[in-house]
Scaffold this active site. Structure first.
Site, PDB file in Angstrom:
ATOM      1  N   ASN A   9      24.030 -53.855  14.615  1.00 21.79           N
ATOM      2  CA  ASN A   9      24.796 -53.940  15.985  1.00 21.79           C
ATOM      3  C   ASN A   9      26.091 -53.518  15.848  1.00 21.79           C
ATOM      4  O   ASN A   9      26.945 -53.956  15.103  1.00 21.79           O
ATOM      5  CB  ASN A   9      24.644 -55.404  16.282  1.00 21.79           C
ATOM      6  CG  ASN A   9      25.620 -55.781  17.416  1.00 21.79           C
ATOM      7  OD1 ASN A   9      26.140 -54.806  18.331  1.00 21.79           O
ATOM      8  ND2 ASN A   9      26.177 -57.089  17.792  1.00 21.79           N
ATOM      9  N   LYS A  11      28.242 -53.009  17.704  1.00 22.72           N
ATOM     10  CA  LYS A  11      29.536 -53.633  18.706  1.00 22.72           C
ATOM     11  C   LYS A  11      30.063 -52.257  19.450  1.00 22.72           C
ATOM     12  O   LYS A  11      29.391 -51.280  19.593  1.00 22.72           O
ATOM     13  CB  LYS A  11      30.201 -54.347  17.795  1.00 22.72           C
ATOM     14  CG  LYS A  11      29.325 -55.562  17.192  1.00 22.72           C
ATOM     15  CD  LYS A  11      30.056 -56.737  16.665  1.00 22.72           C
ATOM     16  CE  LYS A  11      29.215 -57.857  16.079  1.00 22.72           C
ATOM     17  NZ  LYS A  11      29.799 -58.885  15.440  1.00 22.72           N
ATOM     18  N   HIS A  95      24.624 -62.280  23.091  1.00 23.81           N
ATOM     19  CA  HIS A  95      25.328 -62.163  21.715  1.00 23.81           C
ATOM     20  C   HIS A  95      26.430 -63.312  22.184  1.00 23.81           C
ATOM     21  O   HIS A  95      27.111 -63.167  23.276  1.00 23.81           O
ATOM     22  CB  HIS A  95      25.780 -60.772  21.569  1.00 23.81           C
ATOM     23  CG  HIS A  95      26.349 -60.785  20.099  1.00 23.81           C
ATOM     24  ND1 HIS A  95      27.661 -61.106  19.833  1.00 23.81           N
ATOM     25  CD2 HIS A  95      25.961 -60.394  18.885  1.00 23.81           C
ATOM     26  CE1 HIS A  95      27.832 -61.027  18.541  1.00 23.81           C
ATOM     27  NE2 HIS A  95      26.816 -60.357  18.060  1.00 23.81           N
ATOM     28  N   GLU A  97      29.610 -62.855  21.728  1.00 22.82           N
ATOM     29  CA  GLU A  97      30.693 -62.351  22.074  1.00 22.82           C
ATOM     30  C   GLU A  97      30.541 -62.063  23.501  1.00 22.82           C
ATOM     31  O   GLU A  97      31.573 -62.154  24.481  1.00 22.82           O
ATOM     32  CB  GLU A  97      31.048 -60.853  21.454  1.00 22.82           C
ATOM     33  CG  GLU A  97      31.304 -61.098  19.951  1.00 22.82           C
ATOM     34  CD  GLU A  97      30.991 -60.097  19.013  1.00 22.82           C
ATOM     35  OE1 GLU A  97      30.585 -58.856  19.453  1.00 22.82           O
ATOM     36  OE2 GLU A  97      31.039 -60.210  17.670  1.00 22.82           O
ATOM     37  N   GLU A 166      22.658 -66.601  15.102  1.00 23.60           N
ATOM     38  CA  GLU A 166      24.011 -66.381  14.829  1.00 23.60           C
ATOM     39  C   GLU A 166      25.220 -67.368  14.725  1.00 23.60           C
ATOM     40  O   GLU A 166      25.787 -67.348  15.738  1.00 23.60           O
ATOM     41  CB  GLU A 166      24.387 -64.883  15.530  1.00 23.60           C
ATOM     42  CG  GLU A 166      23.445 -63.568  15.437  1.00 23.60           C
ATOM     43  CD  GLU A 166      24.312 -62.525  15.779  1.00 23.60           C
ATOM     44  OE1 GLU A 166      24.153 -61.327  14.667  1.00 23.60           O
ATOM     45  OE2 GLU A 166      25.106 -62.015  16.691  1.00 23.60           O
ATOM     46  N   GLY A 172      31.733 -61.778  11.704  1.00 24.75           N
ATOM     47  CA  GLY A 172      33.018 -61.080  11.238  1.00 24.75           C
ATOM     48  C   GLY A 172      34.059 -61.945  10.502  1.00 24.75           C
ATOM     49  O   GLY A 172      35.019 -61.329  10.419  1.00 24.75           O
ATOM     50  N   SER A 208      28.196 -61.744   8.779  1.00 30.32           N
ATOM     51  CA  SER A 208      28.457 -61.474   7.774  1.00 30.32           C
ATOM     52  C   SER A 208      27.279 -61.248   6.646  1.00 30.32           C
ATOM     53  O   SER A 208      27.376 -61.691   5.305  1.00 30.32           O
ATOM     54  CB  SER A 208      29.595 -62.690   7.182  1.00 30.32           C
ATOM     55  OG  SER A 208      30.607 -62.915   7.918  1.00 30.32           O
TER      56      SER A 208
HETATM   57  P1  13P Z   1      28.911 -59.213  11.080  1.00 32.23           P
HETATM   58  O1  13P Z   1      27.780 -58.939  10.368  1.00 32.23           O
HETATM   59  O2  13P Z   1      30.111 -58.289  11.344  1.00 32.23           O
HETATM   60  O3  13P Z   1      29.488 -60.832  10.807  1.00 32.23           O
HETATM   61  O4  13P Z   1      28.493 -59.471  12.777  1.00 32.23           O
HETATM   62  C1  13P Z   1      27.420 -60.256  12.973  1.00 32.23           C
HETATM   63  C2  13P Z   1      26.862 -59.781  14.203  1.00 32.23           C
HETATM   64  O5  13P Z   1      27.606 -60.400  15.260  1.00 32.23           O
HETATM   65  C3  13P Z   1      25.723 -59.108  14.541  1.00 32.23           C
HETATM   66  O6  13P Z   1      25.186 -59.035  16.005  1.00 32.23           O
END
Ligand code: 13P
Length: 244
Positions: A9, A11, A95, A97, A166, A172, A208
Site C-alpha cells: 500500500n 499510500k 483503511h 486512515e 491492521e 507506521g 510495520s
Molecule cells: P506500515 O507498514 O507503514 O506500518 O503501514 C501499514 C499499512 O497501513 C498498510 O496498509
C-alpha cells in the site's frame, strides 16, 4: 495451506520517476513461485503506469479506495468500474486512515466493498482497533463490528474478498503486533468468516511489517500474508517480505 499474499500500500507516496524505478525493480526481482502472490496498490493517477509496468508479469496492481457509487455527480470520487478499466485486481477499502481522517463509516466501507466486487475486483477490507480500544479490551468487538458490516453487505459473495487486520497502533509506528497477538485476532476473524461460509478468505496482517519480522508473522496459522505500507516503497525490503 492457503497461498501467501503480500500487498503493498503505497499510500500517498510516489512520483513518475521513483515509481518507474520501483516497479522496474519489482518486475525484475520477483521470482514467481507456487504459493506466493504479490501486488501493489498505488495512488489513482499512477494506475496506468503500474499497468504498463506490470502487465505480463505475475505481480498484480490495485487502488487504495473506490467510490460506493457506480457513476454520477460525486466530484473527486473514482468508481470501481474505472479501476477495472486500468486492469486493477484489488481495491483497498476501509483503511484506518480513511476511517479516521475521512470519517468513513462501517456502512460506507461495506458499500465500497460491494461496489468493488460488483466491478469484478477483489476488495481488501481493512479492520483494526485503536490503542485506546485495545487498552479498553474492545479489540474483538471492534474488528468483528467492522467485519460484520462488510459480511452483511456482501452476503454470499464474501468469499471473493480479502480481509486485512491492521491494528491502528501498529501502523507506521515501528510497533508490530507480536505474532501471537496478531494470530489471536486473526483466529477470531477466521471463526466469523467460517460461520459466514467464507472461511478461506485470505487474512492479511498489516502494521510495520518488515523483511525481518514477516517470517514470524507468516508462520502463524491464520496469517495468510501482509498489507505493507512503508516497506513497500523499497523494492529490496518489499521483496524480502514477499519471500519470507
Ligand atoms: P506500515 O507498514 O507503514 O506500518 O503501514 C501499514 C499499512 O497501513 C498498510 O496498509
Amino acid at each position: 495451506m492457503r497461498k501467501k499474499l503480500v500487498v503493498g500500500n503505497w499510500k500517498m507516496n510516489g512520483g513518475l520517476a521513483t515509481n518507474a524505478k520501483l516497479l522496474h525493480a519489482l518486475a525484475g526481482g520477483w521470482d514467481a513461485r507456487a504459493g506466493r502472490a504479490l501486488a501493489v496498490c498505488v495512488p489513482f493517477p499512477y494506475l496506468g503506469q503500474a499497468q504498463a509496468a506490470l502487465m505480463g508479469t505475475t505481480i498484480r496492481w490495485g487502488a487504495q479506495n473506490a467510490s460506493e457509487h457506480a457513476a454520477g455527480a460525486y466530484t473527486g470520487e473514482v468508481a470501481a468500474s474505472m479501476l477495472a478499466e486500468f486492469g486493477c485486481h484489488y481495491a483497498i477499502v476501509g483503511h484506518s486512515e480513511r476511517r479516521q481522517r475521512y470519517r468513513e463509516s462501517d456502512a460506507e466501507v461495506a458499500a465500497k466493498a460491494s461496489a468493488v466486487l460488483a466491478a469484478g475486483l477483489t476488495p481488501i477490507a481493512c479492520v483494526g482497533e485503536t490503542l485506546a480500544e485495545r487498552e479498553a479490551g474492545a479489540t474483538e468487538a471492534v474488528v468483528l463490528r467492522q467485519l460484520d458490516a462488510v459480511l452483511l453487505a456482501l452476503s454470499g459473495a464474501a468469499k471473493g474478498m480479502v480481509v486485512a487486520y491492521e491494528p491502528v497502533w501498529a501502523i507506521g509506528t515501528g510497533k508490530t503486533a507480536r505474532p501471537e497477538e496478531a494470530q489471536a485476532v486473526h483466529a477470531t476473524l477466521r471463526a466469523r468468516l467460517e460461520a459466514s461460509g467464507a472461511g478461506d478468505v485470505p487474512l492479511l496482517y498489516g502494521g510495520s511489517v518488515k523483511g525481518d519480522n514477516a517470517a514470524a508473522l507468516f508462520a502463524q496459522k491464520d496469517i495468510d500474508g501482509a498489507l505493507v505500507g512503508g516497506a513497500s516503497l523499497q523494492a529490496n525490503e518489499f521483496l524480502a517480505i514477499a519471500g519470507a
